[in-house]
Motif scaffolding. Structure first.
Motif, PDB file in Angstrom:
ATOM      1  N   ALA A   1       0.830  -1.201   0.000  1.00  0.00           N
ATOM      2  CA  ALA A   1       0.000   0.000   0.000  1.00  0.00           C
ATOM      3  C   ALA A   1       0.858   1.242   0.000  1.00  0.00           C
ATOM      4  O   ALA A   1       1.823   1.365   0.731  1.00  0.00           O
ATOM      5  N   GLY A   2       0.510   2.206  -0.858  1.00  0.00           N
ATOM      6  CA  GLY A   2       1.197   3.483  -0.862  1.00  0.00           C
ATOM      7  C   GLY A   2       2.542   3.451  -1.554  1.00  0.00           C
ATOM      8  O   GLY A   2       3.293   4.411  -1.474  1.00  0.00           O
ATOM      9  N   LYS A   3       2.895   2.367  -2.228  1.00  0.00           N
ATOM     10  CA  LYS A   3       4.191   2.299  -2.901  1.00  0.00           C
ATOM     11  C   LYS A   3       4.275   3.383  -3.952  1.00  0.00           C
ATOM     12  O   LYS A   3       3.394   3.572  -4.767  1.00  0.00           O
TER      13      LYS A   3
ATOM     14  N   ARG B   1       2.546   3.913  10.474  1.00  0.00           N
ATOM     15  CA  ARG B   1       1.731   4.903   9.772  1.00  0.00           C
ATOM     16  C   ARG B   1       2.580   5.991   9.126  1.00  0.00           C
ATOM     17  O   ARG B   1       2.103   6.680   8.205  1.00  0.00           O
ATOM     18  N   LEU B   2       3.801   6.166   9.596  1.00  0.00           N
ATOM     19  CA  LEU B   2       4.678   7.177   8.999  1.00  0.00           C
ATOM     20  C   LEU B   2       6.125   6.780   9.272  1.00  0.00           C
ATOM     21  O   LEU B   2       6.467   6.360  10.377  1.00  0.00           O
ATOM     22  N   HIS B   3       6.948   6.878   8.231  1.00  0.00           N
ATOM     23  CA  HIS B   3       8.380   6.642   8.375  1.00  0.00           C
ATOM     24  C   HIS B   3       9.092   7.992   8.266  1.00  0.00           C
ATOM     25  O   HIS B   3       8.816   8.782   7.354  1.00  0.00           O
TER      26      HIS B   3
ATOM     27  N   ARG C   1      18.326  17.370   6.442  1.00  0.00           N
ATOM     28  CA  ARG C   1      17.037  17.268   5.750  1.00  0.00           C
ATOM     29  C   ARG C   1      16.190  16.223   6.464  1.00  0.00           C
ATOM     30  O   ARG C   1      16.669  15.134   6.770  1.00  0.00           O
ATOM     31  N   MET C   2      14.939  16.594   6.739  1.00  0.00           N
ATOM     32  CA  MET C   2      13.999  15.728   7.444  1.00  0.00           C
ATOM     33  C   MET C   2      12.894  15.286   6.482  1.00  0.00           C
ATOM     34  O   MET C   2      12.238  16.131   5.860  1.00  0.00           O
ATOM     35  N   TYR C   3      12.701  13.981   6.366  1.00  0.00           N
ATOM     36  CA  TYR C   3      11.735  13.415   5.426  1.00  0.00           C
ATOM     37  C   TYR C   3      10.603  12.710   6.175  1.00  0.00           C
ATOM     38  O   TYR C   3      10.846  12.015   7.158  1.00  0.00           O
ATOM     39  N   ALA C   4       9.397  12.858   5.657  1.00  0.00           N
ATOM     40  CA  ALA C   4       8.247  12.105   6.156  1.00  0.00           C
ATOM     41  C   ALA C   4       7.669  11.308   4.991  1.00  0.00           C
ATOM     42  O   ALA C   4       7.307  11.880   3.950  1.00  0.00           O
ATOM     43  N   SER C   5       7.582   9.993   5.157  1.00  0.00           N
ATOM     44  CA  SER C   5       7.022   9.113   4.138  1.00  0.00           C
ATOM     45  C   SER C   5       5.709   8.556   4.673  1.00  0.00           C
ATOM     46  O   SER C   5       5.684   7.922   5.729  1.00  0.00           O
ATOM     47  N   PHE C   6       4.619   8.786   3.943  1.00  0.00           N
ATOM     48  CA  PHE C   6       3.299   8.431   4.466  1.00  0.00           C
ATOM     49  C   PHE C   6       2.297   8.259   3.335  1.00  0.00           C
ATOM     50  O   PHE C   6       2.522   8.687   2.195  1.00  0.00           O
ATOM     51  N   THR C   7       1.150   7.672   3.691  1.00  0.00           N
ATOM     52  CA  THR C   7       0.023   7.520   2.777  1.00  0.00           C
ATOM     53  C   THR C   7      -1.246   7.931   3.517  1.00  0.00           C
ATOM     54  O   THR C   7      -1.612   7.287   4.506  1.00  0.00           O
TER      55      THR C   7
ATOM     56  N   PRO D   1      -4.595  19.634   9.808  1.00  0.00           N
ATOM     57  CA  PRO D   1      -3.677  18.506  10.030  1.00  0.00           C
ATOM     58  C   PRO D   1      -4.320  17.182   9.641  1.00  0.00           C
ATOM     59  O   PRO D   1      -5.486  16.920   9.957  1.00  0.00           O
ATOM     60  N   VAL D   2      -3.560  16.356   8.958  1.00  0.00           N
ATOM     61  CA  VAL D   2      -4.009  15.014   8.611  1.00  0.00           C
ATOM     62  C   VAL D   2      -3.772  14.106   9.820  1.00  0.00           C
ATOM     63  O   VAL D   2      -2.699  14.130  10.418  1.00  0.00           O
ATOM     64  N   THR D   3      -4.787  13.350  10.194  1.00  0.00           N
ATOM     65  CA  THR D   3      -4.666  12.459  11.353  1.00  0.00           C
ATOM     66  C   THR D   3      -4.939  10.994  11.013  1.00  0.00           C
ATOM     67  O   THR D   3      -4.817  10.133  11.882  1.00  0.00           O
ATOM     68  N   GLU D   4      -5.313  10.720   9.764  1.00  0.00           N
ATOM     69  CA  GLU D   4      -5.598   9.345   9.354  1.00  0.00           C
ATOM     70  C   GLU D   4      -4.588   8.916   8.292  1.00  0.00           C
ATOM     71  O   GLU D   4      -4.496   9.538   7.221  1.00  0.00           O
ATOM     72  N   PHE D   5      -3.812   7.875   8.613  1.00  0.00           N
ATOM     73  CA  PHE D   5      -2.746   7.401   7.729  1.00  0.00           C
ATOM     74  C   PHE D   5      -2.849   5.894   7.567  1.00  0.00           C
ATOM     75  O   PHE D   5      -3.191   5.175   8.511  1.00  0.00           O
ATOM     76  N   SER D   6      -2.534   5.412   6.372  1.00  0.00           N
ATOM     77  CA  SER D   6      -2.486   3.973   6.138  1.00  0.00           C
ATOM     78  C   SER D   6      -1.217   3.397   6.765  1.00  0.00           C
ATOM     79  O   SER D   6      -0.199   4.074   6.872  1.00  0.00           O
ATOM     80  N   VAL D   7      -1.290   2.147   7.159  1.00  0.00           N
ATOM     81  CA  VAL D   7      -0.129   1.461   7.712  1.00  0.00           C
ATOM     82  C   VAL D   7       0.695   0.888   6.560  1.00  0.00           C
ATOM     83  O   VAL D   7       0.170   0.196   5.690  1.00  0.00           O
TER      84      VAL D   7
END
Length: 249
Positions: free
Chosen positions: A2-4, A59-61, A98-104, A48-54
Motif C-alpha cells: 500500500a502506498g508504494k 503509519r509514517l516513516h 534534511r527531514m523526510y516524512a514518508s506516508f500515505t 492537520p491530517v490524522t488518518e494514515f495507512s499502515v
C-alpha cells in the motif's frame, strides 16, 4: 504494498505536493544532544491530517540525514490527537539536515497515494564536512557483519534492476535475520548531489522468523551519480545499519 511510490517522479525534496504539506515546529535543533523534532502534515483543506495507512507496520516513516549524507536516522514518530508528530532524534552534529516524512493518507483526496515530503533544519555550530566514501567497492562492514551488494551490469538511472544483498559474519552466511518492518531488511538510498530519497523495495518474501543470507531488492534509482545506500537489518533483537556508496550511470 500500500502506498508504494513511483520514485522516478517523486524524489522527496519538496515540502508540499498535491496540497499536502510538511510543516515543522522549528527550523533549528540543538547540537550534540537528543532532541524532539515536532511537525505536522496538513492536507489540501489546510487542516492537520490524522488518518494514515499502515505501511510496513508503521503509519509514517521519518528520516533525518545531514547534507553530506552522514548521521542517517530512520525513526517511527508518535502522533498526538491533534496531528502533531514527534520524532525522537539522537544527537545531531552541526550542519544542515534534511527531514523526510514518508506516508500515505487514509482519507481525503490523497487517500492511498504515497508521499515523501521533506524540509531542512539547521543545527548551529562549526560543521565539518565528511567526504563521502568512493563507490569503489561493493562490500562494507557493520557490527562484525559483512554486507555485499551486487547488481547485474552497470546501474543506470531510471532502469529497474534486481539488486542482491548478502550478509555474512566471520566468513559464514548469516541466516538468522529477523523480520524488521515486515521484511528481513530495509534499503533506503540518498543521492549525493541533492539528497533525493529513493526506497529500494524488497522482493524477498518473509517466511518464518529467520531469513538470509541473500535478499533481493527492486532497484530503480532515478538520477545518475553517487548514491549512499543504508541497509537496516536485525539479528538477536539488535538493529544494524550498514552504509555503502554506489555509482549510477
Amino acid at each position: 504494498m500500500a502506498g508504494k511510490m513511483d520514485m522516478a517522479s517523486d524524489d522527496g525534496l519538496a515540502a508540499a505536493k498535491n496540497g499536502y504539506r510538511l510543516s515543522a515546529a522549528s527550523p533549528t535543533l540543538p547540537a550534540g544532544k537528543a532532541a524532539a523534532y515536532r511537525f505536522a502534515i496538513t492536507g489540501p483543506d489546510g487542516k492537520p491530517v490524522t488518518e494514515f495507512s499502515v505501511e510496513q507496520t508503521k503509519r509514517l516513516h521519518f528520516y533525518a540525514i545531514r547534507s553530506d549524507l552522514t548521521g542517517f536516522q530512520h525513526i517511527h514518530p508518535t502522533m498526538a490527537p491533534d496531528g502533531t508528530w514527534t520524532a525522537p532524534l539522537t544527537a545531531l552534529q552541526p550542519g544542515t539536515w534534511r527531514m523526510y516524512a514518508s506516508f500515505t493518507p487514509d482519507s481525503g483526496p490523497g487517500k492511498v497515494q504515497g508521499f515523501v515530503l521533506s524540509t531542512t533544519a539547521t543545527v548551529p555550530g562549526s560543521a565539518s564536512r565528511v567526504t563521502l566514501p568512493k563507490a569503489s567497492g561493493t562490500t562494507t562492514t557493520v557490527d562484525g557483519y559483512t554486507v555485499t551488494v551486487n547488481v547485474t551490469g552497470r546501474p543506470m538511472a531510471g532502469m529497474a534492476q534486481p539488486l542482491t544483498v548478502t550478509v555474512t559474519k566471520d566468513g559464514r552466511p548469516v541466516s538468522d535475520l529477523e523480520p524488521y518492518l515486515d521484511t528481513h531488511a530495509r534499503l533506503t538510498a540518498f543521492h549525493a548531489g541533492d539528497q533525493a530519497l529513493a526506497h529500494l523495495h524488497p522482493e524477498t518474501e518473509v517466511s518464518g522468523d529467520r531469513g538470509g543470507p541473500s535478499l533481493t531488492f527492486h532497484a530503480e534509482l532515478p538520477k545518475a551519480g553517487d548514491w549512499r545506500l543504508f541497509l537496516q537489518f536485525q539479528t538477536a533483537g539488535t538493529l544494524h545499519t550498514a552504509a555503502i556508496t554506489m555509482n549510477v550511470g
